[in-house]
Structures are given as C-alpha cells and as structure tokens.
Design a protein around this motif. Structure first.
Motif, PDB file in Angstrom:
ATOM      1  N   ILE A 272      39.063 -63.854  -4.218  1.00  0.00           N
ATOM      2  CA  ILE A 272      37.691 -64.315  -3.996  1.00  0.00           C
ATOM      3  C   ILE A 272      37.630 -65.001  -2.628  1.00  0.00           C
ATOM      4  N   SER A 273      36.659 -64.613  -1.809  1.00  0.00           N
ATOM      5  CA  SER A 273      36.523 -65.216  -0.484  1.00  0.00           C
ATOM      6  C   SER A 273      35.391 -66.228  -0.418  1.00  0.00           C
ATOM      7  N   SER A 274      34.561 -66.277  -1.440  1.00  0.00           N
ATOM      8  CA  SER A 274      33.407 -67.174  -1.411  1.00  0.00           C
ATOM      9  C   SER A 274      33.776 -68.583  -1.845  1.00  0.00           C
ATOM     10  N   LYS A 275      32.815 -69.499  -1.703  1.00  0.00           N
ATOM     11  CA  LYS A 275      33.035 -70.897  -2.038  1.00  0.00           C
ATOM     12  C   LYS A 275      33.065 -71.087  -3.552  1.00  0.00           C
ATOM     13  N   ALA A 276      33.932 -71.977  -4.008  1.00  0.00           N
ATOM     14  CA  ALA A 276      34.026 -72.247  -5.448  1.00  0.00           C
ATOM     15  C   ALA A 276      32.766 -72.915  -5.986  1.00  0.00           C
ATOM     16  N   THR A 277      31.996 -73.536  -5.091  1.00  0.00           N
ATOM     17  CA  THR A 277      30.747 -74.178  -5.513  1.00  0.00           C
ATOM     18  C   THR A 277      29.616 -73.175  -5.693  1.00  0.00           C
ATOM     19  N   GLU A 278      29.823 -71.962  -5.216  1.00  0.00           N
ATOM     20  CA  GLU A 278      28.807 -70.913  -5.333  1.00  0.00           C
ATOM     21  C   GLU A 278      29.063 -70.151  -6.632  1.00  0.00           C
TER      22      GLU A 278
ATOM     23  N   ASP B  88      26.962 -68.504  -8.839  1.00  0.00           N
ATOM     24  CA  ASP B  88      26.170 -67.362  -9.314  1.00  0.00           C
ATOM     25  C   ASP B  88      26.407 -66.106  -8.487  1.00  0.00           C
ATOM     26  N   HIS B  89      27.307 -66.191  -7.503  1.00  0.00           N
ATOM     27  CA  HIS B  89      27.678 -65.042  -6.681  1.00  0.00           C
ATOM     28  C   HIS B  89      29.200 -65.013  -6.503  1.00  0.00           C
ATOM     29  N   LEU B  90      29.700 -63.864  -6.155  1.00  0.00           N
ATOM     30  CA  LEU B  90      31.109 -63.721  -5.786  1.00  0.00           C
ATOM     31  C   LEU B  90      31.184 -62.860  -4.530  1.00  0.00           C
ATOM     32  N   GLU B  91      32.124 -63.184  -3.640  1.00  0.00           N
ATOM     33  CA  GLU B  91      32.368 -62.348  -2.476  1.00  0.00           C
ATOM     34  C   GLU B  91      33.827 -61.923  -2.447  1.00  0.00           C
ATOM     35  N   LEU B  92      34.047 -60.660  -2.072  1.00  0.00           N
ATOM     36  CA  LEU B  92      35.385 -60.099  -1.920  1.00  0.00           C
ATOM     37  C   LEU B  92      35.487 -59.445  -0.550  1.00  0.00           C
ATOM     38  N   LEU B  93      36.690 -59.426   0.018  1.00  0.00           N
ATOM     39  CA  LEU B  93      36.972 -58.710   1.260  1.00  0.00           C
ATOM     40  C   LEU B  93      37.937 -57.575   0.918  1.00  0.00           C
ATOM     41  N   ILE B  94      37.519 -56.344   1.164  1.00  0.00           N
ATOM     42  CA  ILE B  94      38.325 -55.193   0.733  1.00  0.00           C
ATOM     43  C   ILE B  94      38.626 -54.294   1.923  1.00  0.00           C
ATOM     44  N   ARG B  95      39.920 -54.166   2.204  1.00  0.00           N
ATOM     45  CA  ARG B  95      40.377 -53.333   3.324  1.00  0.00           C
ATOM     46  C   ARG B  95      40.640 -51.911   2.845  1.00  0.00           C
ATOM     47  N   LEU B  96      40.234 -50.942   3.632  1.00  0.00           N
ATOM     48  CA  LEU B  96      40.445 -49.538   3.297  1.00  0.00           C
ATOM     49  C   LEU B  96      41.922 -49.189   3.413  1.00  0.00           C
ATOM     50  N   VAL B  97      42.509 -48.757   2.313  1.00  0.00           N
ATOM     51  CA  VAL B  97      43.901 -48.307   2.287  1.00  0.00           C
ATOM     52  C   VAL B  97      43.881 -46.778   2.257  1.00  0.00           C
ATOM     53  N   PRO B  98      44.574 -46.104   3.167  1.00  0.00           N
ATOM     54  CA  PRO B  98      44.575 -44.640   3.153  1.00  0.00           C
ATOM     55  C   PRO B  98      44.940 -44.088   1.775  1.00  0.00           C
ATOM     56  N   ASN B  99      44.078 -43.236   1.248  1.00  0.00           N
ATOM     57  CA  ASN B  99      44.258 -42.614  -0.069  1.00  0.00           C
ATOM     58  C   ASN B  99      44.192 -43.618  -1.216  1.00  0.00           C
ATOM     59  N   GLY B 100      43.747 -44.819  -0.946  1.00  0.00           N
ATOM     60  CA  GLY B 100      43.605 -45.798  -2.022  1.00  0.00           C
ATOM     61  C   GLY B 100      42.406 -45.459  -2.888  1.00  0.00           C
ATOM     62  N   ILE B 101      42.614 -45.300  -4.187  1.00  0.00           N
ATOM     63  CA  ILE B 101      41.532 -44.880  -5.074  1.00  0.00           C
ATOM     64  C   ILE B 101      40.403 -45.899  -5.089  1.00  0.00           C
ATOM     65  N   CYS B 102      40.760 -47.163  -5.245  1.00  0.00           N
ATOM     66  CA  CYS B 102      39.742 -48.207  -5.355  1.00  0.00           C
ATOM     67  C   CYS B 102      39.088 -48.492  -4.003  1.00  0.00           C
ATOM     68  N   THR B 103      39.901 -48.616  -2.956  1.00  0.00           N
ATOM     69  CA  THR B 103      39.323 -48.953  -1.651  1.00  0.00           C
ATOM     70  C   THR B 103      38.475 -47.800  -1.103  1.00  0.00           C
ATOM     71  N   THR B 104      38.859 -46.558  -1.385  1.00  0.00           N
ATOM     72  CA  THR B 104      38.036 -45.421  -0.964  1.00  0.00           C
ATOM     73  C   THR B 104      36.693 -45.440  -1.672  1.00  0.00           C
ATOM     74  N   TYR B 105      36.717 -45.809  -2.948  1.00  0.00           N
ATOM     75  CA  TYR B 105      35.474 -45.934  -3.716  1.00  0.00           C
ATOM     76  C   TYR B 105      34.561 -46.973  -3.059  1.00  0.00           C
ATOM     77  N   VAL B 106      35.127 -48.119  -2.711  1.00  0.00           N
ATOM     78  CA  VAL B 106      34.342 -49.199  -2.101  1.00  0.00           C
ATOM     79  C   VAL B 106      33.778 -48.768  -0.752  1.00  0.00           C
ATOM     80  N   HIS B 107      34.604 -48.109   0.065  1.00  0.00           N
ATOM     81  CA  HIS B 107      34.208 -47.800   1.446  1.00  0.00           C
ATOM     82  C   HIS B 107      33.350 -46.549   1.569  1.00  0.00           C
ATOM     83  N   THR B 108      33.365 -45.668   0.576  1.00  0.00           N
ATOM     84  CA  THR B 108      32.632 -44.406   0.734  1.00  0.00           C
ATOM     85  C   THR B 108      31.588 -44.135  -0.342  1.00  0.00           C
ATOM     86  N   VAL B 109      31.677 -44.801  -1.476  1.00  0.00           N
ATOM     87  CA  VAL B 109      30.769 -44.498  -2.591  1.00  0.00           C
ATOM     88  C   VAL B 109      29.817 -45.653  -2.898  1.00  0.00           C
ATOM     89  N   LEU B 110      30.340 -46.854  -2.934  1.00  0.00           N
ATOM     90  CA  LEU B 110      29.576 -48.023  -3.360  1.00  0.00           C
ATOM     91  C   LEU B 110      28.415 -48.313  -2.402  1.00  0.00           C
TER      92      LEU B 110
END
Length: 368
Positions: free
Chosen positions: A189-195, A197-219
């Motif tokens: 989690i990259s967001s503040k603990a006081t926040e 009602d929201h959450l923030e994540l930082l996701i780096r694209l990993v070559p052939n990564g199933i989850c990161t490809t989903y985030v970077h190309t589909v979401l």
C-alpha cells in the motif's frame, strides 16, 4: 496408400485420441475427487466442511480465510505458512527451501502446496481472521514512469480499512485474453494510513507477468477491483532516533506510506530515504519528496542513479544505492532500517548495514 485409406487412418486415430481424452478426463475426476473434507482450525474454534482436491490456500480463500501469499500460490515467496497438525502428508520438495528445521518441528507447511485430500487439523494465527475482502472501484490510474502505474481505488460506500503503513494487499485479476483463471499477487500500500476509504498501489510492469500485464493493458477507470488484506509485518517499530529507508522501483510504495505515517503522527524520528533507480526516467514522486524535505527538516530524500544518461544532466548521487549508503550512513547505533525492493538490492544493502552495526532486529524489509 490411396486417399480413402488415409482418411480412414485419420478417422481411426481421431477416435482413439478422443477415447483417450475421455478416459483421462474420467480418471482425473475419479482420482481428484476427494469428496467432502473436514478442516479443524485452532483446536476446534472453527470447523469447515469443504470440497477436497484444491490447495489449502485456495480452499481457505473460498471460505473467506485469507492467508498471505505474495507470489499467488507459486511456491516462490514462502509467506503462506500454516501449522498443519494432521492430514497434510509428507513435506514436498517445493516446500523444503522455505521451511526451517525449527518450523518442521512445528509442522509448518506452505498452504499453496498442500492439497486438501484428507481431514486436517491446522493452526492459523488469530489475526488472519481479521483479513477482509474488498470490492473496490478504480477511480484513478496514472503513469508514474514508463513502467509503473499508480492505482487509486475507492472502497464500497460505508466501508473503511485499517492498516499499518508498510503492509500489503492481495490484488486479484479477472480472466483476460488467453488467461482463463483469476490470479492474485501482493502489492504494498502506498497511500496514507489515515486515508481509510481509499487505497493506492504502485504496480510495475513485469515482462510476461500475468497480473501486471492485466493492470497495464486491461484495467481501466471505473472497473471493479477485488482486494484482500491487509497483510504483513513490515511496519514501523520506531524504537530509535533515526530511520534509514531504502527502496528501488515500485518498492517506493510502502516507504511513502511510512514517511507520511511518521509525519502525521508527529513522531520525532529523523528520516533518510535512499531511492535507487537506473536513469532519470525511472525516478518518480521526486517533487513530492522534495516538498516534504522542505516542510519537515527531519526528512532527507537521496535519489541515486546507477546509470544516468547524458541527457539527464544528473548532479545527484551517481552509482547504486549501496554507494550512498556506504558513504552517508556511519553507524547503526540509534537507527532502524526499512527496505523494499529486489532481492539483489536488498541483500547488498543488508550486508552493508550489518557491517555498520545494524542487527537483525533493527533491519526490516520486503522483497519482491
């Protein structure tokens, strides 16, 4: 051989192949049908009747009991350990690298590798029963660098989350393209603990990564995102005068949350944040951290470029983050270290920290 004979041969082979497929399918359904299995959790405090055949990790998840796993059940992170008193079978080769001799005595196993085949008795830390599932709405998605995206997700109306700065969430994909099954991975989690009602994540694209490809190309903004958490024991201890923070790439996420946690709680700790990158295009949140540096004299931001390009016109620290660590941190006395990044970077930094007097109980880290 004439054409008709060839056709007959092909037809026979096709029938044989189809027959074998049916036999294999029937055999698998018979061999993998373990019927209903009973799970006794924490000496009878919770009892479940479940369908046998799946991993213990996924079986428990289907019952809304979430065991932490950074790798999505691939036996590469070693986080999903539980103590199985009965019914697990022998230790598997895939588990051995992650189970210490002491843990063997405690019957610890990787829940992603143990199949639910027999009735089981297992022990699960009570705090894992507080892990929750959230169906969030993606309200922002931003390119932080060419290969790192920031996701901001809004929790359902009326729901909040309590987490310790530094902890992580498990992020679940939906089937897409050739990926027919849901997968999940862990992201800090990259967001503040006081926040809450929201959450923030930082996701780096990993070559052939199933989850990161989903985030970077589909979401896309407006999509529903399933998360579970929070997990992890990477959080502020604070029994010291100064915090040495070290990160690379998307490892910045938990450090950002920790920095804001110290500031918002008004804690007196001095903080030095060493951030390692290859070139200037790999840097992000620079202006934000520089502003924090101006507003809070207790905080110092030290970006380090391993291979700055000529056009970067770089005047900061040049070299791996270990160079700055070696030169600028003199001793471990009165300090704690918090690290997040690649295993290679962390191993190199931890070696230097220990040479300077840091000990295992003053070094805290998340590898990814």
């Amino acid at each position: 051989m004439d054409f008709q004979a060839i056709l007959k041969t092909v037809a026979v082979l096709s029938l044989v192949s189809a027959g074998l497929s049916i036999i294999i399918s029937v055999a698998e359904s018979v061999l993998n049908n373990y019927g209903t299995v009973e799970l006794d959790i924490n000496n009878g405090k919770k009892k479940l009747s479940v369908k046998g055949g799946s991993s213990l990790l996924s079986t428990l998840a289907s019952e809304k009991i979430f065991i932490p796993s950074a790798c999505g059940g691939k036996a590469t992170c070693g986080l999903c350990k539980v103590s199985i008193q009965e019914g697990a079978g022998p230790l598997l080769l895939t588990e051995e690298p992650y189970i210490t001799p002491e843990e063997r005595k405690q019957n610890m196993r990787l829940s992603c590798q143990v199949k639910v085949k027999n009735n089981m008795k297992l022990l699960i830390p009570e705090d894992l029963f507080n892990i929750r599932e959230f169906i969030c709405e993606l309200v922002e998605i931003e390119d932080m660098t060419y290969d790192i995206k920031r996701l901001r997700m809004k929790l359902p109306e009326g729901q909040t989350i309590d987490f310790k700065a530094g902890q992580f969430m498990q992020f679940y994909t939906k089937p897409y393209g050739k990926i027919k099954e849901e997968v999940f991975r862990a992201y800090s989690i990259s967001s503040k603990a006081t926040e809450k009602d929201h959450l923030e994540l930082l996701i780096r694209l990993v070559p052939n990564g199933i989850c990161t490809t989903y985030v970077h190309t589909v979401l896309k903004v407006g999509d529903k995102v399933r998360l579970s958490g929070p997990y992890g024991d990477f959080y502020l201890r604070g029994d010291c005068e100064e915090l040495i923070m070290i990160a690379g790439g998307s490892g910045l996420a938990p450090i950002r949350s920790l920095v804001y946690d110290v500031i918002e709680k008004g804690l007196p700790h001095k903080m030095r944040f060493f951030f390692g990158a290859n070139t200037k295009r790999d840097l992000y949140y620079v202006e934000e951290f520089e502003q924090i540096e101006k507003d809070y004299p207790q905080f110092s931001f030290i970006p380090c470029l391993a291979r700055p390009a000529p056009e970067d016109n770089w005047e900061g620290v040049t070299g791996f983050v270990t160079v700055a660590l070696q030169e600028q941190v003199d001793t471990g006395e009165g300090k704690e270290a918090y690290l997040c990044g690649s295993p290679g970077m962390l191993d190199a930094c931890i070696k230097i920290l220990k040479e300077k007097g840091f000990t295992d109980d003053t070094i805290f880290y998340d590898k990814f």
